[in-house]
Design a protein around this motif. Structure first.
Motif, short mmCIF file in Angstrom:
data_model
loop_
_atom_site.label_atom_id
_atom_site.label_comp_id
_atom_site.label_asym_id
_atom_site.label_seq_id
_atom_site.Cartn_x
_atom_site.Cartn_y
_atom_site.Cartn_z
N THR A 97 78.10 -17.08 -32.55
CA THR A 97 78.71 -18.36 -32.20
C THR A 97 79.82 -18.12 -31.18
OG1 THR A 97 78.22 -19.33 -34.35
CG2 THR A 97 79.98 -20.36 -33.09
N THR A 98 79.73 -18.76 -30.03
CA THR A 98 80.80 -18.68 -29.04
C THR A 98 81.49 -20.05 -29.02
OG1 THR A 98 79.56 -19.53 -27.16
CG2 THR A 98 79.31 -17.18 -27.66
N GLU A 99 82.42 -20.22 -28.10
CA GLU A 99 83.10 -21.53 -28.04
C GLU A 99 82.14 -22.61 -27.56
OE1 GLU A 99 86.83 -21.41 -26.01
OE2 GLU A 99 87.54 -19.76 -27.26
N ALA A 100 81.11 -22.22 -26.82
CA ALA A 100 80.22 -23.22 -26.24
C ALA A 100 78.95 -23.46 -27.04
CB ALA A 100 79.83 -22.80 -24.81
N VAL A 101 78.47 -22.43 -27.75
CA VAL A 101 77.12 -22.53 -28.31
C VAL A 101 76.96 -21.62 -29.53
CG1 VAL A 101 76.25 -20.73 -26.74
CG2 VAL A 101 74.64 -22.39 -27.66
N THR A 102 76.08 -22.06 -30.45
CA THR A 102 75.65 -21.20 -31.56
C THR A 102 74.19 -20.84 -31.32
OG1 THR A 102 77.15 -22.06 -33.23
CG2 THR A 102 75.09 -21.18 -34.02
N ILE A 103 73.91 -19.54 -31.37
CA ILE A 103 72.55 -19.06 -31.13
C ILE A 103 72.07 -18.37 -32.39
CG2 ILE A 103 71.12 -17.59 -29.64
CD1 ILE A 103 73.61 -17.57 -27.69
N GLY A 104 70.93 -18.81 -32.92
CA GLY A 104 70.40 -18.20 -34.15
C GLY A 104 68.93 -17.84 -34.01
N LEU A 105 68.44 -17.11 -34.99
CA LEU A 105 67.03 -16.68 -34.99
C LEU A 105 66.39 -17.01 -36.34
CD1 LEU A 105 67.44 -13.03 -33.61
CD2 LEU A 105 66.76 -15.04 -32.30
N VAL A 106 65.11 -17.35 -36.31
CA VAL A 106 64.32 -17.50 -37.55
C VAL A 106 62.94 -16.90 -37.34
CG1 VAL A 106 65.44 -19.61 -38.42
CG2 VAL A 106 63.50 -19.79 -36.84
N GLY A 107 62.26 -16.63 -38.44
CA GLY A 107 60.87 -16.14 -38.39
C GLY A 107 60.76 -14.77 -37.75
N ASP A 108 59.62 -14.54 -37.09
CA ASP A 108 59.37 -13.23 -36.48
C ASP A 108 60.45 -12.84 -35.48
OD1 ASP A 108 57.08 -12.98 -37.92
OD2 ASP A 108 55.70 -13.09 -36.22
N ALA A 109 61.07 -13.80 -34.83
CA ALA A 109 62.13 -13.49 -33.87
C ALA A 109 63.26 -12.74 -34.57
CB ALA A 109 62.66 -14.77 -33.22
N ALA A 110 63.51 -13.09 -35.83
CA ALA A 110 64.58 -12.45 -36.60
C ALA A 110 64.11 -11.18 -37.28
CB ALA A 110 65.14 -13.42 -37.64
N HIS A 111 62.83 -11.17 -37.72
CA HIS A 111 62.38 -10.08 -38.60
C HIS A 111 60.86 -9.95 -38.58
CE1 HIS A 111 61.43 -13.50 -41.08
NE2 HIS A 111 62.70 -13.85 -41.13
N ALA A 112 60.29 -9.60 -37.44
CA ALA A 112 58.83 -9.42 -37.37
C ALA A 112 58.43 -8.27 -38.30
CB ALA A 112 58.41 -9.11 -35.94
N ILE A 113 57.34 -8.48 -39.04
CA ILE A 113 56.88 -7.45 -39.97
C ILE A 113 55.41 -7.16 -39.72
CG2 ILE A 113 58.61 -8.11 -41.69
CD1 ILE A 113 56.50 -9.59 -43.26
N VAL A 114 54.92 -6.06 -40.25
CA VAL A 114 53.49 -5.75 -40.12
C VAL A 114 52.71 -6.64 -41.09
CG1 VAL A 114 53.88 -3.44 -39.22
CG2 VAL A 114 53.70 -3.77 -41.70
N PRO A 115 51.41 -6.84 -40.84
CA PRO A 115 50.70 -7.91 -41.57
C PRO A 115 50.15 -7.52 -42.93
CG PRO A 115 49.27 -6.95 -39.91
CD PRO A 115 50.60 -6.27 -39.77
N PHE A 116 50.50 -6.34 -43.46
CA PHE A 116 49.73 -5.80 -44.58
C PHE A 116 50.07 -6.38 -45.95
CE2 PHE A 116 49.86 -2.61 -41.21
CZ PHE A 116 48.53 -2.68 -40.85
N TYR A 117 51.05 -7.27 -46.02
CA TYR A 117 51.26 -7.98 -47.28
C TYR A 117 50.88 -9.45 -47.12
CZ TYR A 117 53.05 -7.02 -52.01
OH TYR A 117 53.14 -6.74 -53.35
N GLY A 118 50.38 -9.81 -45.95
CA GLY A 118 50.01 -11.20 -45.72
C GLY A 118 51.19 -12.15 -45.83
N GLN A 119 52.39 -11.67 -45.44
CA GLN A 119 53.59 -12.46 -45.67
C GLN A 119 54.32 -12.92 -44.41
OE1 GLN A 119 55.23 -13.68 -48.65
NE2 GLN A 119 53.11 -13.48 -49.29
#
Lengths: 437, 437
Positions: B283-305
């Protein structure tokens, strides 16, 4: 072969010398202006401690004499207790061994001179890499002009633009790990023209959560670096708070820092990051792109090995070029073997932070160091980790294997008997004094 | 509040629904054209297995019914031995539990429709984020126009442009770890209009070094994915080699793949990467930048999650907005607590790869699973890890604590006695058959 090196810092310049000696044409691109004409950047760590690995690399190019002449040897750590008591702890059982304090800017100027003394080396300053097309080998610079290259080596530091490009290749693993700690550079000026503290030591104020160190400069000042969690650094936001904190925790240094308050308020906070990347090179049909030094493996400064490790990279890459008959893709493939070593020093540097800020102040730790030096003198082949890292060119990974082996022996208990005898016969003296300038 | 979401994939669209329901204005920017007008991208994994976490998120928005109608339930794993023998292993002691195979493109279209059904949601396709100035909140898109934002959320996947910007902030730690394995998508078409294999299972051909899986599609085909080290995938470079390899190692599948050779030669090789980032927001004075999903935590597909975890992110962020009274900087700060959970599923997904490609074929492993399901039926409170991950919304980190606790009990030996009794009294039957279409 024509080689493009991005970054004319310490490692880029040294690598240019090695490559020029092999008969290659080298063009160095540097984002910043020529530091020989301008002042150095603010906020980058000012002092380096050059030890055997760095000296060995310089020696191979005949540059060691000149560099060491400008450096100040530090034979050990001088610990400052909160009550001002000093304890000197030599780095080596061999009292002739010392690490060497030198300014980054000065060393960079020396190495730029050395590189440009080769007819085959050209440096282009004020050129920032903004694009690298791996399909064609085209490099784009700001302000330009661009260039097409067959071999590009990124020696452009922890925030490498070359590595940023490499990271975009699928299959290139990468990590950047920041410590919660930041650092702030401060200064202890000369007193009546003389060093205000013992100049032959690296000074440490271990305080557990925080730590300050000081390295001597040729102008008889000391550059101090305060390491502290970011939140704590930011919380000292007024002259009153700064003075009160230093008076309480660093009283002897506080007396020697007339410019503490403006320096603390004005100087930027530095960050401590460990960068890892694998592989360090990619070869396409058009171009081979590789990394050396901090660009490949930036480490935290707590073992004093960042520049030494980068210099040793140049020696190892030179060796790989020997083995590969100057075929760069093959040599950079061989050079990947060095990652086993740089991974070790990255870990040791992180571990040493805990040792420096906390353990060096304890009696147990100091006693352990005395025992270790005693072992080095009497047990054939026993050498401490610090000795092997700082005063040998034994590859880092090999150092770790040797240290592990030595510890197994020690644990086996045979050492205990010898030690008891030794300690009984040769009581060790340690210089412990207040330095009077 | 006006919120900018970068990425109109599965997670971006679902998050837009949650935010619109809270009364926020949402603009979604998507690099690709509208998939409802164009075909889906090639080379991205085509099938997803939606389980309880994903369904729970959809249910909160009333979207579960429509999505599940289009999905095919898979109640267990069907193992294919090299000799063609089949072994069915249910995922749960409760035979009603199943994971649900659905095409990514179809689900994305559904979620785009759901998002744009909200008056407060607008989607702009064909707009690639190329710049984000944290001092002003200005976003630059190609082809533009740009936009000034106070809240930017990156839902733009594993190779997130928003995260690339965040990584440049000092103090943001990040890693990308590639497996040596790649994957290649292949297909088993319907046979005489019917599924060529049992459609109620996720098919696995565990082969130790390599592994193939197949998930059923609504059109009665199966999408197969072959996982293999990159070097091995590349070594099958001629029709003869491809046929010979599949005939030897995947004989039953080979018979069902008339287009194997062109598909193998034409389809791109996918990469398997784990991305970690901390913090997920700045968070800066002008903007808050956040991440969700694969952008935040991409994982390998082996648990189907992967998708399930991303959907659960939206539920958690919605909860954080509740707690923070829709103050986005505060909510994104709270949302950092979810990293404890996503770190766990990232690790489990990597560990499950070993289980899937190697252990699921072994008798010991199958016997262990039977024991585990027996325990679930007779020991009150005993639930397997797979059950908790796939058929509950217990936070991932809590799943791990519970599994560890259960294992300690089991190790204490009390379980052994119960187990012996159970196994003696109730011999378990397992469906083992060849499916006849």
């Amino acid at each position: 072969m024509e080689v493009t090196i991005v970054g004319a810092g310490l490692v880029g310049c040294l690598l240019a010398c090695f490559l020029a000696r092999r008969g290659h044409q080298v063009v160095l691109y540097e984002r910043r202006p020529d530091p020989r004409a301008h002042g150095p950047d603010r906020g980058r760590s000012i002092n380096l401690a050059i030890s055997e690995r760095g000296i060995d690399a310089l020696r191979r190019l005949g540059l060691d004499g000149k560099v060491l002449d400008a450096a100040l040897p530090m034979a050990g750590r001088m610990m400052h207790a909160p009550d001002g008591a000093l304890t000197f702890q030599p780095y080596s059982a061999d009292r002739r061994h010392a690490i060497n304090s030198i300014g980054r800017a000065e060393l960079n100027r020396e190495l730029l001179d050395a590189a440009t003394a080769h007819a085959g080396v050209e440096v282009r300053f004020g050129q920032r890499l903004v694009g690298l097309d791996e399909r064609t080998g085209e490099l784009e610079f700001d302000p330009g002009p661009g260039r097409t290259a067959r071999v590009v080596i990124g020696a452009d530091g922890a925030y490498s633009a070359v590595r940023a490009r490499l990271q975009q290749f699928p299959g290139v693993s990468f990590s950047q790990d920041y410590l919660d700690y930041g650092y702030k550079e401060l200064s202890i000026p000369p007193r009546e023209g003389r060093f205000a503290m013992e100049p032959g030591a690296l000074h440490i104020w271990p305080r557990g959560r925080s730590m300050m160190i000081a390295l001597p400069n040729a102008d008889r000042s000391f550059t101090c670096t305060l390491f502290w969690p970011h939140k704590s650094l930011a919380a000292l936001d007024s002259p009153g708070k700064i003075k009160a904190y230093f008076a309480e925790h660093y009283p002897d240094a506080f007396e020697l820092m007339p410019d503490l308050v403006p320096a603390y308020l004005d100087n930027p906070v530095g960050h401590l990051v460990t960068m890892r990347c694998a592989p360090w090179h990619v070869t396409t049909e058009a171009v081979t792109i590789g990394l050396v030094g901090d660009a490949a493996h930036a480490i935290v400064p707590f073992y004093g090995q960042g520049a030494n490790c980068g210099f040793e990279d140049c020696v190892e890459l030179d060796r790989c070029l020997d083995e590969a008959g100057d075929d760069f893709p093959a040599a950079l493939e061989l050079f990947e073997r060095r990652k086993a070593d740089t991974d070790v020093i990255a870990r040791l540097a992180l571990e040493n932070f805990v040792e420096m800020r906390d353990k060096v102040g304890s009696r147990t730790f100091l006693a352990g160091k005395r025992v270790e030096h005693a072992l080095e003198r009497v047990v054939p082949g026993y050498v401490s980790r610090y000795e092997l890292v700082s005063f040998s060119t034994t590859p880092y990974a090999q150092v770790e294997r040797r240290v592990a082996r030595q510890r197994r022996w020690a644990a086996a208990g045979a050492g205990a008997a010898i030690l008891a005898l030794v300690l009984a016969r040769r009581p060790l003296t340690t210089r412990t004094k207040r330095y009077k300038p």
